[in-house]
Design a protein around this motif. Sequence first.
Motif, short mmCIF file in Angstrom:
data_model
loop_
_atom_site.label_atom_id
_atom_site.label_comp_id
_atom_site.label_asym_id
_atom_site.label_seq_id
_atom_site.Cartn_x
_atom_site.Cartn_y
_atom_site.Cartn_z
N THR A 43 0.82 -1.19 0.00
CA THR A 43 0.00 0.00 0.00
C THR A 43 0.87 1.26 0.00
OG1 THR A 43 -1.91 1.07 1.05
CG2 THR A 43 -0.20 0.21 2.52
N PHE A 88 9.24 2.09 -4.01
CA PHE A 88 8.77 3.02 -5.03
C PHE A 88 8.37 4.30 -4.32
CE2 PHE A 88 7.83 3.84 -9.22
CZ PHE A 88 6.51 3.96 -9.58
N LEU A 90 6.84 8.07 -4.45
CA LEU A 90 5.89 8.82 -5.24
C LEU A 90 5.68 10.21 -4.66
CD1 LEU A 90 3.57 5.79 -5.46
CD2 LEU A 90 4.23 7.05 -7.52
N GLY A 103 2.96 11.63 -9.31
CA GLY A 103 3.94 11.60 -10.37
C GLY A 103 4.19 10.18 -10.82
N GLU A 104 5.19 10.04 -11.70
CA GLU A 104 5.47 8.73 -12.29
C GLU A 104 6.21 7.81 -11.32
OE1 GLU A 104 7.24 11.92 -15.10
OE2 GLU A 104 7.22 11.51 -12.95
N ARG A 107 11.86 4.46 -8.70
CA ARG A 107 12.13 3.13 -8.16
C ARG A 107 13.50 3.12 -7.53
NH1 ARG A 107 9.01 -0.81 -6.97
NH2 ARG A 107 7.92 -0.53 -8.94
N TYR B 36 -8.17 4.56 -6.74
CA TYR B 36 -7.03 4.76 -7.62
C TYR B 36 -6.71 3.47 -8.36
CZ TYR B 36 -6.04 9.29 -5.49
OH TYR B 36 -6.12 10.59 -5.07
N GLN B 38 -3.61 1.57 -10.40
CA GLN B 38 -2.16 1.61 -10.57
C GLN B 38 -1.69 0.46 -11.44
OE1 GLN B 38 0.33 1.12 -7.05
NE2 GLN B 38 1.92 2.42 -7.92
N GLY B 41 4.83 -0.20 -12.24
CA GLY B 41 5.86 0.77 -12.60
C GLY B 41 5.36 2.18 -12.79
N GLU B 42 4.07 2.42 -12.52
CA GLU B 42 3.52 3.75 -12.67
C GLU B 42 2.94 4.25 -11.35
OE1 GLU B 42 1.99 2.97 -17.27
OE2 GLU B 42 0.67 3.94 -15.81
N GLY B 43 2.74 5.56 -11.27
CA GLY B 43 2.06 6.11 -10.10
C GLY B 43 0.57 5.85 -10.19
N PRO B 44 -0.11 5.78 -9.04
CA PRO B 44 -1.55 5.58 -9.05
C PRO B 44 -2.25 6.76 -9.72
CG PRO B 44 -0.64 5.27 -6.86
CD PRO B 44 0.43 5.88 -7.68
N LEU B 46 -6.13 8.63 -10.27
CA LEU B 46 -7.51 8.69 -9.80
C LEU B 46 -8.44 8.09 -10.84
CD1 LEU B 46 -9.56 9.71 -7.69
CD2 LEU B 46 -9.71 11.81 -9.04
N PHE B 89 -6.71 0.73 -5.51
CA PHE B 89 -6.64 1.17 -4.12
C PHE B 89 -7.88 1.99 -3.79
CE2 PHE B 89 -2.50 -0.16 -2.81
CZ PHE B 89 -1.72 -0.17 -3.96
N PHE B 104 -4.91 5.10 2.59
CA PHE B 104 -5.07 4.13 1.52
C PHE B 104 -5.33 2.74 2.08
CE2 PHE B 104 -4.16 6.18 -2.48
CZ PHE B 104 -3.53 7.35 -2.10
N GLY B 105 -6.14 2.00 1.33
CA GLY B 105 -6.33 0.59 1.65
C GLY B 105 -5.15 -0.23 1.17
N THR B 106 -5.26 -1.52 1.38
CA THR B 106 -4.16 -2.43 1.07
C THR B 106 -4.11 -2.82 -0.39
OG1 THR B 106 -5.66 -4.16 1.82
CG2 THR B 106 -3.97 -3.42 3.38
#
Lengths: 111, 114
Positions: A43, A88, A90, A103-104, A107, B36, B38, B41-44, B46, B89, B104-106
Amino acid sequence: AQTIHQWPVAEIKAVGSPLSLGCTIKGKSSPNLYWYWQATGGTLQQLFYSITVGQVESVVQLNLSASRPKDDQFILSTEKLLLSHSGFYLCAWTGRRNTLYFGEGSRLIVV
Amino acid sequence: QQQVRQSPQSLTVWEGETAILNCSYEDSTFNYFPWYQQFPGEGPALLISISSVSDKKEDGRFTIFFNKREKKLSLHITDSQPGDSATYFCAASWYGGSGNKLIFGTGTLLSVKP
């Protein structure tokens, strides 16, 4: 439109080495900025937030620090990395109703 | 007190089926619930959100059902597509005062098989 950019995209660092991760937001004046950390498959844990230049609040203690040197910039750093810092990272800003825009991500692998 | 729980931890559905992701919370002061999406390799990002004054929010194939009395939400993804495969999420927040708190949830890892 607002854009948020993080750097570097990825890093492999040795235990005990320093770290600096950056985040820049464009198109939003005086944003609330956040750093989150996410373990692989995990999470999202809030680390720091900042509502103005020079002011940073810590949410959890992970041997990390953050700074807000400019209105559009948020920096996450440490002088000595631990294995547990891998993950990661963020950066995010909030819009209406505390909605987070991320953002992206960066890592980090600590070896 | 401030936990947000999600179930199942992972879910696999076939293309075209409806995926149902569950979320529950404990703090009755939460009044805003974003979901969200995800990708690896990327950000979450909305996906959809609902405030506590509503019991349903729809956006295309995505619908949130909200039960304030039971402190539960669910995200329904109808006609699931392989491109929907991601981690989802649920989050809980309150707004209207100073400070920003978003819990945030799990997460639920959704896999849609073609």
